[in-house]
Enzyme design. Structure first.
Site, PDB file in Angstrom:
ATOM      1  N   SER A 188      30.274 -12.346 -68.848  1.00 37.78           N
ATOM      2  CA  SER A 188      30.989 -11.209 -68.285  1.00 37.78           C
ATOM      3  C   SER A 188      30.377  -9.897 -68.741  1.00 37.78           C
ATOM      4  CB  SER A 188      32.467 -11.268 -68.701  1.00 37.78           C
ATOM      5  OG  SER A 188      33.173 -10.171 -68.186  1.00 37.78           O
ATOM      6  N   SER A 234      36.935  -8.603 -63.946  1.00 38.35           N
ATOM      7  CA  SER A 234      37.769  -8.475 -65.138  1.00 38.35           C
ATOM      8  C   SER A 234      36.990  -9.021 -66.319  1.00 38.35           C
ATOM      9  CB  SER A 234      39.077  -9.247 -64.945  1.00 38.35           C
ATOM     10  OG  SER A 234      39.984  -8.977 -65.991  1.00 38.35           O
ATOM     11  N   GLU A 235      36.897  -8.243 -67.398  1.00 43.33           N
ATOM     12  CA  GLU A 235      35.961  -8.580 -68.471  1.00 43.33           C
ATOM     13  C   GLU A 235      36.316  -9.854 -69.240  1.00 43.33           C
ATOM     14  OE1 GLU A 235      38.243  -4.908 -70.171  1.00 43.33           O
ATOM     15  OE2 GLU A 235      37.632  -5.661 -68.223  1.00 43.33           O
ATOM     16  N   ASN A 236      37.516 -10.404 -69.029  1.00 42.90           N
ATOM     17  CA  ASN A 236      37.850 -11.663 -69.679  1.00 42.90           C
ATOM     18  C   ASN A 236      37.292 -12.884 -68.942  1.00 42.90           C
ATOM     19  OD1 ASN A 236      39.883 -10.886 -67.697  1.00 42.90           O
ATOM     20  ND2 ASN A 236      40.992 -12.716 -68.291  1.00 42.90           N
TER      21      ASN A 236
END
Length: 516
Positions: A385, A343-345
């Protein structure tokens, strides 16, 4: 005003008295005392109001957080109360209407936002579209890297993200007038070719003040962040002249293990201890019951697509799933298969939604939904990320679309003058040449308007980036040179029906597969 840092322990008595009068507390191991044996790195303040008192009109702020997760809520309330205005705020988004930066927007204290995502903040969108607010929309990974570069003293860098889009070519609306004419537009980016691939130049971001939220600080000012609340916070801290951190707990120097520290004290100037954190959850999402009630026809359609999407997974792969149908597909990963979801967060090893009562406001996915993490998972900042993403370490990305062209162009982030959600991380996710890109969407829009077109009519997210399209009717393979090939159809759907719903030409595979 206090000096930025006291690097000399034998600082003057007058400066010491000034610190006490202002409510500041030097942070070398004791509260309200000064060390004479070690340098003072961070200064500890008694209140958020004191810590932000010298932020003036026209300041450029770098603000951590992702959605409502990891936002410096106490500092933002204090800043709102000062009434300071004409601010430039660099932040992934602006919270929601009455929380986080949304409070400052509603108070008309912000002149320009530099963000990747407008999202569900209606006031943010309204001010932008009405010409009251300048908005520099920036791909999420580019934003993280611009901050990282600013903190590292690197003036600019080249990235494939945004090539062939308005970010590259210029003309993206930064400010409208009341008639929705563009009065400030983005400038074109310099483009160069490296190793046969095209890249655009992005300049670093620095700021006057960073407002960040951490979990713990020690008396030196070293910081630790919790779970996905790390996100943009460290990158913002490093890129500012003065970093102001609010924390949930302060411990004595030495209590934090050196290897556990996420942000060293060299980047931290001021610290305040926050109390009674609200930590509002933007999208509380819980595990579904074992035998859920029957859903709507739309739910069945989405599930049909999601089950087909799940066939794209392979054992051991690393994948990033967008909001909606892509994330739904994770429910259909076979039990004997391991897929590492990123997840890019700032999360690798994404797990299922939590059971009721076990949700954690510091643990969310990129859709701001509450989630869990699997054993062996990891947390990291937004800059790392997107290093995973841009660097081609993600095998597969699955995301939605408003439009896809027959040669693989993708549009999914704005309808000019009408709808602006922002590109978020999508431009970065489709920009890596080493990542397979699969689009999932309903075949047509409202009024049966085709979404698969000869050429996209909306601003592009990526140029010739899509490898496969999966809809409720069929599956297309996409080639940048040859165009579309129909490779699968759902049972009961005909080629003629697909032609009627598709504006672009396509070939039909000789070995077309029928899906049940």
């Amino acid at each position: 005003m206090l000096a930025r840092r006291c690097l000399n322990p034998w600082w003057s008595a007058s400066l010491r008295q000034q610190a006490v009068r202002s409510g500041a507390v030097a942070g070398c191991g004791q509260n309200r005392s000064l060390s004479t044996s070690s340098p003072c790195l961070a200064t500890f303040y008694n209140s958020a109001a004191d810590a932000v008192a010298d932020i003036g009109d026209g300041s450029k702020l770098l603000v951590g957080g992702f959605g409502l997760c990891g936002i410096p809520e106490k500092l933002l309330v204090a800043l709102r109360n000062t009434g300071v205005g004409n601010l430039t705020a660099v932040s992934n988004n602006a919270g929601i209407d009455d929380v986080g930066l949304g409070m400052l927007l509603r108070n008309r204290q912000i002149k320009r936002m530099v963000s990747s995502y407008v999202g569900e903040n209606e006031e943010f969108a309204r001010q932008y579209l009405s010409g009251e607010l300048e908005v520099e929309l920036t791909p999420q990974g580019t934003l993280a890297e611009r901050l990282r570069a600013g903190g590292a003293g690197i003036p600019a860098f080249f990235t494939a993200t945004g090539y062939g889009t308005m970010i590259h070519e210029g003309g993206a609306p930064i400010k409208y007038n009341a008639k929705k004419d563009i009065v400030i537009a983005s400038e074109p980016r310099e483009c160069r070719e490296f190793n046969g691939h095209n890249y655009i130049m992005e300049e670093a971001i620095t700021g006057d003040f960073a407002l960040v939220k951490a979990w713990k600080a020690d008396r030196m000012g070293n910081l630790i962040f919790r779970s996905t609340a790390r996100n943009f916070n460290p990158a913002c801290a490093r890129a500012a002249k003065i970093c102001i951190a609010e924390v949930e707990e302060i411990v004595e120097t030495g209590e934090l293990q050196p290897g556990d520290i996420h942000l060293p004290s060299i980047y931290v100037d001021r610290v305040i201890l926050g109390e009674k954190y609200e930590k509002r959850i933007e999208r509380l999402t819980l595990a579904r019951p074992a035998n859920p009630a029957a859903g709507s026809a739309g739910d069945g359609l989405r599930e049909r697509i999601a089950k087909r999407v799940a066939l794209e997974f392979q054992d051991g792969m690393y994948a990033n799933l967008g909001i909606g149908i892509p994330m739904l597909a994770s429910n259909f990963i076979p039990d004997n298969m391991t897929v590492h979801l990123q997840s890019e967060n700032g999360l690798l090893g994404l797990g299922p939604f939590p059971e009721e009562g076990k949700q954690d406001p510091d643990l969310i996915n990129a859709g701001k939904e509450t989630v869990t993490i699997l054993p062996g998972g990891a947390y990291f900042g937004s800059d790392e990320s997107f290093a995973m993403i841009r660097g081609g370490h993600i095998d597969l990305t699955i995301l939605g679309a408003m439009e896809v062209s027959q040669h693989g162009d993708l549009a999914n982030w704005m309808i000019p003058k009408k709808l602006v959600k922002g590109m978020g991380g999508a431009m970065d996710l489709v920009g890596s040449k080493d990542t397979r890109v699969v689009v999932t969407m309903e075949h047509t829009a409202k009024g049966n308007r085709p979404k698969i077109l000869p050429k996209c009519t909306l601003p592009l997210t990526g140029k010739q980036v899509v490898d496969r399209i999966i809809t409720e009717k069929c599956v297309f393979d996409v080639c940048a040179e040859r165009g579309l090939t129909l490779v699968e159809m759902f049972e009961g759907v005909t080629v003629e029906e697909i032609k009627e719903a598709t504006a672009a030409d396509f070939q039909v595979s000789e070995n077309i597969k029928i899906l049940k």
